[in-house]
Design an enzyme around this catalytic site. Structure first.
Site, PDB file in Angstrom:
ATOM      1  N   GLU A   1     -10.381   7.990 -28.950  1.00  0.00           N
ATOM      2  CA  GLU A   1      -9.605   7.128 -28.047  1.00  0.00           C
ATOM      3  C   GLU A   1      -8.600   7.972 -27.250  1.00  0.00           C
ATOM      4  OE1 GLU A   1      -7.448   4.123 -30.177  1.00  0.00           O
ATOM      5  OE2 GLU A   1      -6.708   3.152 -28.342  1.00  0.00           O
TER       6      GLU A   1
ATOM      7  N   ASP B   1       0.775   0.754 -23.917  1.00  0.00           N
ATOM      8  CA  ASP B   1       1.571  -0.152 -24.732  1.00  0.00           C
ATOM      9  C   ASP B   1       2.980   0.342 -25.099  1.00  0.00           C
ATOM     10  OD1 ASP B   1      -0.988  -1.136 -24.628  1.00  0.00           O
ATOM     11  OD2 ASP B   1      -1.217  -1.421 -26.774  1.00  0.00           O
TER      12      ASP B   1
HETATM   13  C1  DGY Z   1      -3.900  -3.409 -28.760  1.00  0.00           C
HETATM   14  O1  DGY Z   1      -4.271  -4.354 -29.454  1.00  0.00           O
HETATM   15  O2  DGY Z   1      -3.490  -2.344 -29.221  1.00  0.00           O
HETATM   16  C2  DGY Z   1      -4.049  -3.476 -27.340  1.00  0.00           C
HETATM   17  O3  DGY Z   1      -3.568  -2.367 -26.687  1.00  0.00           O
HETATM   18  C3  DGY Z   1      -3.527  -4.738 -26.739  1.00  0.00           C
HETATM   19  O4  DGY Z   1      -4.161  -4.815 -25.528  1.00  0.00           O
END
Ligand code: DGY
Length: 419
Positions: free
Chosen positions: A387, A163
């Site tokens: 994560e 992201d």
């Molecule tokens: C989030 O919501 O952080 C995700 O990466 C979007 O896919």
């Protein structure tokens, strides 16, 4: 790690997968990500395959059942509403058979289907044969709507799955998020804001979502005129790898694969175009402006996974793995933008290590691959199934009890993993 530790960790990893199983699909982790994510699901299948093959196939079948008419497989499928996540199905307004987002995610699925089939070609034949045309349609969609002269591009940072990677900085800076809706972020209700993308990032994520939704998720318009079109080495290498696996699967199933072979040639040319001589590495390129990201990320190290070797990449790998106790960081620590705890701007992600490590082993970088595997195993054994992780201290970050980290343990990192 002794045998007892290994057995306990294997059991914990299996428990995470079964805890996150919602019946036919797996959530990445309860709370923070309460739906089915596309590439998370493919990795979940890889993890399930180590102890429940039927469940592994089902994960992929559920994923592909959300495919849109045009071939796209969405990045999130919202099977059961959950108000704890933003942006949900009412905001996205996807147009597939299952409420969904309107963008895709890295196409890992064909690689996992091939892996399951190869392990069990007799029992797995019908299931692989049923998935093959769907995977083919998804890959065709990529070639039609996410490919510029062989370079695979993303139309939203979430499509890359990485992201807030620096790959998108220039394209994100060019966006004025005027008119972005009022919204309440839910991610920072679940985890510390210092480990997540910034508010400025989020305004642009939501603004880009609104743009795509307002086109009715028209792939032609988004590809030709969209405000965010960035060629991504991660997507490039993952699709190229998946294409090679699809061709092998098609051949084993008696399908005609000449078309797939043509796509592979195009993607190989696109990968070569992502080489940045100034950086001596593969990096992202903003297709609207031609601006290169100038960022060496863990996506750059997926070159071997795609069957591409460069001595410069081997040198970067050695330098970075010498500098840090835990590898691969999501950004070169020598880059001024490096932040060891902030999501895709520094932390280690086990799934990226699995793909990079598998690629290295296949391309003959045997010692480096084994070092990466054992260091990933130590990271998980010492710091849990997080994560992602701080590459300097190993500290866990983001969500806990995480599906894909458990899957990576079972499929690759654990001393008991069968590969
Ligand atoms: C989030 O919501 O952080 C995700 O990466 C979007 O896919």
């Amino acid at each position: 790690m002794n045998a007892m530790d290994t057995a306990q960790l294997d059991m914990r990893a299996r428990t995470i997968l079964t805890d996150n199983d919602r019946g036919g699909y797996t959530v990445p982790t309860a709370g923070l990500y309460p739906y089915q994510w596309n590439w998370d699901s493919a990795f979940a299948a890889l993890g399930f395959a180590s102890f429940d093959r039927d469940r592994a196939w089902r994960e992929l079948e559920t994923l592909m059942a959300g495919q849109w008419d045009d071939g796209m497989v969405p990045h999130i499928q919202f099977h059961v509403p959950d108000p704890g996540y933003f942006p949900g199905p009412d905001i996205w307004q996807g147009r597939g058979p299952v409420p969904s987002s309107g963008i895709t995610q890295p196409p890992v699925a064909a690689t996992v289907v091939r892996r399951l089939f190869d392990r069990d070609p007799v029992a797995g034949r019908d299931r692989a044969a049923a998935l093959y045309p769907k995977l083919l349609a998804w890959h065709r969609w990529f070639m039609d709507w996410r490919c510029d002269r062989g370079r695979v591009f993303v139309t939203h940072p979430w499509e890359a799955g990485r992201d807030n990677a620096p790959d998108w900085d220039s394209a994100m800076a060019a966006i004025d998020p005027a008119g972005v809706m009022d919204y309440h972020r839910r991610d920072t209700d679940h985890v510390d804001a210092s480990m997540r993308p910034t508010r400025a990032d989020y305004d642009r994520y939501v603004w880009l979502l609104q743009y795509g939704r307002d086109t009715g998720w028209d792939p032609a318009r988004i590809a030709a005129k969209g405000p965010f079109r960035v060629a991504d080495p991660g997507q490039q290498f993952i699709l190229l790898r998946a294409m090679r696996d699809l061709a092998a699967l098609g051949t084993a199933l008696g399908e005609e694969t000449a078309g797939v072979a043509g796509w592979i040639t195009a993607l190989e040319a696109g990968a070569a175009a992502l080489w940045n001589p100034d950086l001596a590495a593969f990096d992202a390129c903003d297709l609207t402006t031609g601006v290169r990201a100038g960022a060496l990320t863990n996506a750059s190290f997926l070159c071997w996974y795609a069957g591409i070797d460069r001595s410069e990449m081997r040198a970067h790998l050695a330098r970075i793995c010498d500098a840090l106790p835990f590898c691969l960081p999501s950004l070169d620590p020598a880059d001024p933008r490096y932040e060891p705890k902030r999501y895709w701007r520094g932390p280690v992600w086990a799934v990226m290590n699995l793909m990079a490590g598998n690629g290295m082993a296949e391309m003959g970088l045997t010692a480096a691959a084994e070092t990466l595997r054992t260091r990933t195993a130590d990271l998980i054994a010492e710091h849990g199934f997080a994560e992602y992780f701080d590459p300097e201290t190993g500290a866990p970050a983001g969500g806990a009890h995480f599906t894909w980290t458990a899957a990576v343990w079972l499929a690759w990192a654990s001393p008991s993993a069968k590969g």
